[in-house]
Design a protein around this motif. Structure first.
Motif, mmCIF file in Angstrom:
data_model
loop_
_atom_site.group_PDB
_atom_site.id
_atom_site.type_symbol
_atom_site.label_atom_id
_atom_site.label_comp_id
_atom_site.label_asym_id
_atom_site.label_seq_id
_atom_site.Cartn_x
_atom_site.Cartn_y
_atom_site.Cartn_z
ATOM 1 N N HIS B 29 -57.328 31.577 73.476
ATOM 2 C CA HIS B 29 -57.489 30.217 72.949
ATOM 3 C C HIS B 29 -58.096 30.052 71.451
ATOM 4 N N LEU B 30 -57.597 29.204 70.800
ATOM 5 C CA LEU B 30 -58.466 28.942 69.400
ATOM 6 C C LEU B 30 -58.980 27.756 69.116
ATOM 7 N N TYR B 31 -58.668 26.579 69.950
ATOM 8 C CA TYR B 31 -59.195 25.229 69.725
ATOM 9 C C TYR B 31 -60.097 24.801 71.102
ATOM 10 N N PHE B 32 -61.019 24.436 70.656
ATOM 11 C CA PHE B 32 -61.995 23.958 72.122
ATOM 12 C C PHE B 32 -62.387 22.750 71.966
ATOM 13 N N TYR B 33 -62.625 21.932 72.919
ATOM 14 C CA TYR B 33 -62.820 20.630 72.966
ATOM 15 C C TYR B 33 -64.043 20.279 73.846
ATOM 16 N N TRP B 34 -64.716 19.174 74.061
ATOM 17 C CA TRP B 34 -65.685 18.623 74.823
ATOM 18 C C TRP B 34 -65.023 17.044 74.856
ATOM 19 N N TYR B 35 -65.003 16.701 76.096
ATOM 20 C CA TYR B 35 -64.749 15.178 76.483
ATOM 21 C C TYR B 35 -65.673 14.940 77.548
ATOM 22 N N ARG B 36 -65.942 13.505 77.746
ATOM 23 C CA ARG B 36 -66.853 13.088 78.768
ATOM 24 C C ARG B 36 -66.039 11.891 79.409
ATOM 25 N N GLN B 37 -66.453 11.677 80.635
ATOM 26 C CA GLN B 37 -65.855 10.605 81.498
ATOM 27 C C GLN B 37 -67.040 9.875 82.350
ATOM 28 N N ILE B 38 -67.700 8.829 81.671
ATOM 29 C CA ILE B 38 -68.528 7.887 82.595
ATOM 30 C C ILE B 38 -67.719 7.572 83.705
ATOM 31 N N LEU B 39 -68.548 7.558 84.834
ATOM 32 C CA LEU B 39 -67.832 7.085 86.061
ATOM 33 C C LEU B 39 -67.235 5.980 86.140
ATOM 34 N N GLY B 40 -65.764 6.255 86.315
ATOM 35 C CA GLY B 40 -64.719 5.145 86.528
ATOM 36 C C GLY B 40 -64.198 4.472 85.372
ATOM 37 N N GLN B 41 -64.479 5.115 84.014
ATOM 38 C CA GLN B 41 -64.085 4.850 82.648
ATOM 39 C C GLN B 41 -63.134 5.962 82.346
ATOM 40 N N LYS B 42 -62.750 5.629 80.980
ATOM 41 C CA LYS B 42 -61.874 6.616 80.443
ATOM 42 C C LYS B 42 -62.272 7.682 79.885
ATOM 43 N N PHE B 45 -63.273 11.540 73.911
ATOM 44 C CA PHE B 45 -63.247 12.633 73.192
ATOM 45 C C PHE B 45 -64.754 12.714 72.548
ATOM 46 N N LEU B 46 -65.220 13.918 72.416
ATOM 47 C CA LEU B 46 -66.726 14.164 71.926
ATOM 48 C C LEU B 46 -66.509 14.886 70.553
ATOM 49 N N VAL B 47 -65.852 16.149 70.725
ATOM 50 C CA VAL B 47 -65.735 17.156 69.554
ATOM 51 C C VAL B 47 -64.559 18.190 69.822
ATOM 52 N N SER B 48 -64.023 18.590 68.690
ATOM 53 C CA SER B 48 -63.399 19.589 68.543
ATOM 54 C C SER B 48 -63.766 21.003 67.843
ATOM 55 N N PHE B 49 -63.409 21.870 68.038
ATOM 56 C CA PHE B 49 -64.159 23.149 67.467
ATOM 57 C C PHE B 49 -63.022 24.218 67.139
ATOM 58 N N TYR B 50 -62.771 24.587 66.073
ATOM 59 C CA TYR B 50 -61.927 25.394 65.335
ATOM 60 C C TYR B 50 -62.536 26.585 64.447
ATOM 61 N N ASN B 51 -62.350 27.780 64.651
ATOM 62 C CA ASN B 51 -62.729 28.839 63.606
ATOM 63 C C ASN B 51 -64.273 28.864 63.357
ATOM 64 N N ASN B 52 -64.888 28.635 64.517
ATOM 65 C CA ASN B 52 -66.350 28.572 64.497
ATOM 66 C C ASN B 52 -67.168 27.459 63.641
ATOM 67 N N GLU B 53 -66.323 26.329 63.675
ATOM 68 C CA GLU B 53 -66.930 25.024 63.138
ATOM 69 C C GLU B 53 -66.460 23.838 63.750
ATOM 70 N N ILE B 54 -66.963 22.709 63.615
ATOM 71 C CA ILE B 54 -66.372 21.438 64.228
ATOM 72 C C ILE B 54 -65.363 21.028 63.359
ATOM 73 N N SER B 55 -64.307 20.826 63.890
ATOM 74 C CA SER B 55 -63.196 20.274 63.044
ATOM 75 C C SER B 55 -63.303 18.655 63.171
ATOM 76 N N GLU B 56 -63.655 18.009 64.189
ATOM 77 C CA GLU B 56 -63.703 16.522 64.576
ATOM 78 C C GLU B 56 -64.535 16.257 65.158
ATOM 79 N N LYS B 57 -65.295 15.235 65.136
ATOM 80 C CA LYS B 57 -66.136 14.383 66.274
ATOM 81 C C LYS B 57 -65.959 12.947 66.289
ATOM 82 N N SER B 58 -66.536 12.722 67.330
ATOM 83 C CA SER B 58 -66.382 11.138 67.407
ATOM 84 C C SER B 58 -67.689 10.428 67.291
#
Lengths: 113, 113
Positions: B29-42, B45-58
């Motif tokens: 895989h080439l694209y990597f993401y981190w998400y979080r879910q606070i208990l009981g919530q949605k 999105f935190l961040v996406s990472f591609y080609n060794n750099e952050i491509s997008e962040k919240s």
């Protein structure tokens, strides 16, 4: 900006009842659409996805969803639910190829045995 | 079937401490993401990472957060000085190309005390 709305926060059904969970999205371009399921204490699993082609997509465990472009909707359906379908269901949208997936707030489905 | 793996499954840390959450994405895989879910919530999105750099962040992904792919297989999320409100389930995800669904790990439950 992308957004996803799930209208039902909590749905309670009896076994064998039919299910429809609503999902509307807001996005200005071509979208990929997903439904993920999260069983209690577990991670997100893909139920089904729509990228292109037939707007009626079939997923795992008897679930299906219909993409209606004119209504910006992607509702999830199952003709007859089982107790094991008790879970949280998340609708999600993804825009351009490298963009993030945006999740709706989720619908908690409780099935009475 | 290939899967995304995350360690640890549960981490308890004191407020102000640094934590590193680890993920091993699916190998091709080439694209990597981190998400979080606070208990009981949605799922957020935190961040996406591609080609060794952050491509997008919240907006959640402030200076306290950083990501790294240190060795070509691991993908880490570091929180420099944890706050109580960082307590959540953190999910790592990866995709092969932009046109496929994201595969999620089992998550790391972070508890800040």
């Amino acid at each position: 900006a992308q957004s996803v709305s799930q209208h039902n926060h909590h749905v309670i059904l009896s076994e064998a009842a039919s299910l429809e969970l609503g999902c509307n999205y807001s996005y200005g371009g071509t979208v990929n659409l997903f439904w993920y399921v999260q069983y209690p204490g577990q991670h997100l699993q893909l139920l089904l996805k729509y990228f292109s082609g037939d707007p009626l997509v079939k997923g795992i465990k008897g679930f299906e969803a219909e993409f209606i472009k004119s209504k910006f909707s992607f509702n999830l359906r199952k003709p007859s639910v089982q107790w094991s379908d008790t879970a949280e269901y998340f609708c999600a949208v993804k825009g351009s190829s490298a963009s993030k997936i945006i999740f709706g707030s989720g619908t908690r489905l409780s099935i009475r045995p | 079937e290939p899967e995304v793996t995350q360690t640890p499954s549960h981490q308890v840390t004191q407020m102000g401490q640094e934590v590193i959450l680890r993920c091993v994405p699916i190998s091709n895989h080439l694209y990597f993401y981190w998400y979080r879910q606070i208990l009981g919530q949605k799922v957020e999105f935190l961040v996406s990472f591609y080609n060794n750099e952050i491509s997008e962040k919240s907006e959640i992904f402030d200076d306290q957060f950083s990501v790294e792919r240190p060795d070509g297989s691991n993908f880490t999320l570091k929180i420099r000085s944890t706050k109580l409100e960082d307590s959540a389930m953190y999910f790592c995800a990866s995709t092969g190309t932009g046109y496929t669904e994201a595969f999620f790990g089992q998550g790391t439950r972070l508890t800040v005390v």
